[in-house]
Scaffold this motif. Structure first.
Motif, PDB file in Angstrom:
ATOM      1  N   ASN A  61      90.267 -27.801 -37.868  1.00  0.00           N
ATOM      2  CA  ASN A  61      89.469 -26.942 -38.366  1.00  0.00           C
ATOM      3  C   ASN A  61      87.933 -26.531 -37.608  1.00  0.00           C
ATOM      4  O   ASN A  61      87.692 -25.281 -37.737  1.00  0.00           O
ATOM      5  CB  ASN A  61      88.686 -27.626 -39.758  1.00  0.00           C
ATOM      6  N   LEU A  62      87.780 -27.271 -36.865  1.00  0.00           N
ATOM      7  CA  LEU A  62      86.495 -26.989 -35.748  1.00  0.00           C
ATOM      8  C   LEU A  62      86.908 -25.871 -34.771  1.00  0.00           C
ATOM      9  O   LEU A  62      86.010 -25.454 -34.356  1.00  0.00           O
ATOM     10  CB  LEU A  62      86.227 -28.344 -34.949  1.00  0.00           C
ATOM     11  N   GLN A  63      88.208 -25.653 -34.709  1.00  0.00           N
ATOM     12  CA  GLN A  63      88.665 -24.433 -33.687  1.00  0.00           C
ATOM     13  C   GLN A  63      88.655 -22.998 -34.636  1.00  0.00           C
ATOM     14  O   GLN A  63      89.095 -22.001 -33.846  1.00  0.00           O
ATOM     15  CB  GLN A  63      89.950 -24.747 -33.124  1.00  0.00           C
ATOM     16  N   PHE A  64      88.515 -23.190 -35.882  1.00  0.00           N
ATOM     17  CA  PHE A  64      88.610 -21.945 -36.660  1.00  0.00           C
ATOM     18  C   PHE A  64      88.230 -20.758 -36.215  1.00  0.00           C
ATOM     19  O   PHE A  64      88.886 -19.786 -36.063  1.00  0.00           O
ATOM     20  CB  PHE A  64      88.092 -22.129 -38.124  1.00  0.00           C
ATOM     21  N   TRP A  65      86.851 -20.603 -35.814  1.00  0.00           N
ATOM     22  CA  TRP A  65      86.429 -19.430 -35.240  1.00  0.00           C
ATOM     23  C   TRP A  65      86.535 -19.166 -33.884  1.00  0.00           C
ATOM     24  O   TRP A  65      86.809 -17.822 -33.695  1.00  0.00           O
ATOM     25  CB  TRP A  65      84.733 -19.587 -35.420  1.00  0.00           C
ATOM     26  N   HIS A  76      98.976 -22.232 -33.375  1.00  0.00           N
ATOM     27  CA  HIS A  76      99.712 -22.114 -34.541  1.00  0.00           C
ATOM     28  C   HIS A  76     101.189 -21.672 -33.985  1.00  0.00           C
ATOM     29  O   HIS A  76     101.481 -21.139 -32.859  1.00  0.00           O
ATOM     30  CB  HIS A  76      99.226 -20.953 -35.408  1.00  0.00           C
ATOM     31  N   GLY A  77     102.010 -21.937 -34.845  1.00  0.00           N
ATOM     32  CA  GLY A  77     103.707 -21.654 -34.527  1.00  0.00           C
ATOM     33  C   GLY A  77     104.011 -22.088 -33.190  1.00  0.00           C
ATOM     34  O   GLY A  77     103.829 -23.270 -33.117  1.00  0.00           O
ATOM     35  N   GLU A  78     104.520 -21.290 -32.243  1.00  0.00           N
ATOM     36  CA  GLU A  78     105.056 -21.717 -30.945  1.00  0.00           C
ATOM     37  C   GLU A  78     103.849 -22.153 -30.058  1.00  0.00           C
ATOM     38  O   GLU A  78     104.208 -22.757 -29.245  1.00  0.00           O
ATOM     39  CB  GLU A  78     105.789 -20.510 -30.388  1.00  0.00           C
ATOM     40  N   LEU A  82      97.129 -30.257 -32.649  1.00  0.00           N
ATOM     41  CA  LEU A  82      95.853 -30.279 -33.414  1.00  0.00           C
ATOM     42  C   LEU A  82      96.145 -30.290 -34.753  1.00  0.00           C
ATOM     43  O   LEU A  82      96.703 -29.337 -35.584  1.00  0.00           O
ATOM     44  CB  LEU A  82      94.817 -29.097 -32.980  1.00  0.00           C
ATOM     45  N   THR A  83      95.441 -31.148 -35.354  1.00  0.00           N
ATOM     46  CA  THR A  83      95.390 -31.082 -37.055  1.00  0.00           C
ATOM     47  C   THR A  83      94.036 -31.568 -37.600  1.00  0.00           C
ATOM     48  O   THR A  83      93.275 -31.868 -36.936  1.00  0.00           O
ATOM     49  CB  THR A  83      96.629 -32.141 -37.499  1.00  0.00           C
ATOM     50  N   PHE A 125      95.708 -19.516 -41.628  1.00  0.00           N
ATOM     51  CA  PHE A 125      95.512 -20.472 -41.153  1.00  0.00           C
ATOM     52  C   PHE A 125      96.489 -21.738 -41.309  1.00  0.00           C
ATOM     53  O   PHE A 125      96.862 -21.836 -42.495  1.00  0.00           O
ATOM     54  CB  PHE A 125      94.044 -21.149 -41.540  1.00  0.00           C
ATOM     55  N   THR A 126      96.899 -22.282 -40.482  1.00  0.00           N
ATOM     56  CA  THR A 126      97.983 -23.429 -40.297  1.00  0.00           C
ATOM     57  C   THR A 126      99.432 -22.692 -40.770  1.00  0.00           C
ATOM     58  O   THR A 126     100.251 -23.509 -40.755  1.00  0.00           O
ATOM     59  CB  THR A 126      98.000 -24.662 -41.164  1.00  0.00           C
TER      60      THR A 126
END
Length: 261
Positions: free
Chosen positions: A78-82, A65-67, A72-73, A36-37
């Motif tokens: 975090n709310l997008q994790f799953w 993530h990455g490219e 979003l930070t 993550f991140t």
């Protein structure tokens, strides 16, 4: 010479790492999922060492993530994790199919490894894809439903709005339940699986991967060599060189062409 090729598979940017002399040959194939991140480039040292051993390695960027960063930070990310975890599991098959269509994967020689979020993804993917032949989970855990409930509750307690209706939350939990390896460990089917976790990890606590490992030991009673757990007493949430070398040894043992399946 080790080649690093940057390609896009549909909407997924990936790095393809392979020894130059093997570039057009079918090889044992490994996908490495970042945390993550993080981003795909952060695991090039793993990929380089695996490519030197004769593997074809692919490092994808996960959604946001990455490219694929959309800015979003913090809590919004975090709310997008799953959702990121679920999307990454889908894309693992997309990437595999791309290289398979080009006849670049040896039949029955597919591995998966991930760190932190990538380790969580790895365990979920094992519940969905029987074609994964061996895997390594670095600082991950399989308790999808339990931790999703915990995350949602934590967001509410911090005073943030959960941008999901109750119906959407239930739908998400149902999707996660279907991939929750802790609820269906028989899907491992004796496939070789290695865990590494530092005991001082405060991000993904060590106790969860250890608890799961101990719960599945009986499933490997006839093939104990296929299950391995390694830890380091004073290591936190960072993969050590020892972990990298053990990962390379694991794939060399269980995924190389001269290893009987």
């Amino acid at each position: 010479m080790i080649i690093i090729e940057k390609i896009n598979i549909k909407d997924v940017p990936v790095l393809h790492i392979v020894a130059q002399e093997n570039i057009d040959k079918p090889l044992p194939f490994i996908q490495f999922i970042h945390g993550f991140t993080s981003a795909k480039e952060h695991n090039l040292h793993f990929a380089y060492n695996l490519a030197e051993k004769g593997f074809r390695v692919v490092l994808p960027d996960a959604m946001y993530h990455g490219e694929r960063d959309t800015g979003l930070t913090g809590m919004k990310l975090n709310l997008q994790f799953w959702d990121i975890v679920l999307k990454t599991i889908e894309e693992i098959e997309l990437i595999k199919n791309y290289f398979e269509s080009k006849k670049l994967i040896q039949i029955g020689r597919i591995g998966l490894v991930g760190t932190s979020m990538g380790g969580i993804v790895t365990l979920g993917a094992l519940s969905r894809y029987p074609w994964i032949n061996t895997a390594v989970c670095l600082m991950g855990m399989p308790y999808y439903e339990q931790f999703a409930n915990y995350t949602i509750q934590e967001v509410k307690e911090r005073g943030y709005d959960v941008p999901l209706t109750e119906a959407e939350i239930n739908n998400l939990l149902q999707k996660l339940r279907e991939l929750d390896l802790s609820k269906q460990p028989e899907k491992l089917d004796n496939r070789p699986l290695m865990f590494w976790h530092g005991k001082k990890d405060e991000v993904v606590p060590y106790k969860y991967s250890r608890q799961f490992y101990e719960s599945i030991v009986p499933l490997y009673e006839e093939t104990p060599e296929n299950l391995f757990y390694i830890t380091e007493e004073n290591t936190g949430h960072k993969v050590s060189r020892k972990a990298m070398l053990k990962t390379i040894d694991w794939f060399t043992e269980f995924l190389q062409a001269d290893k009987a399946l």
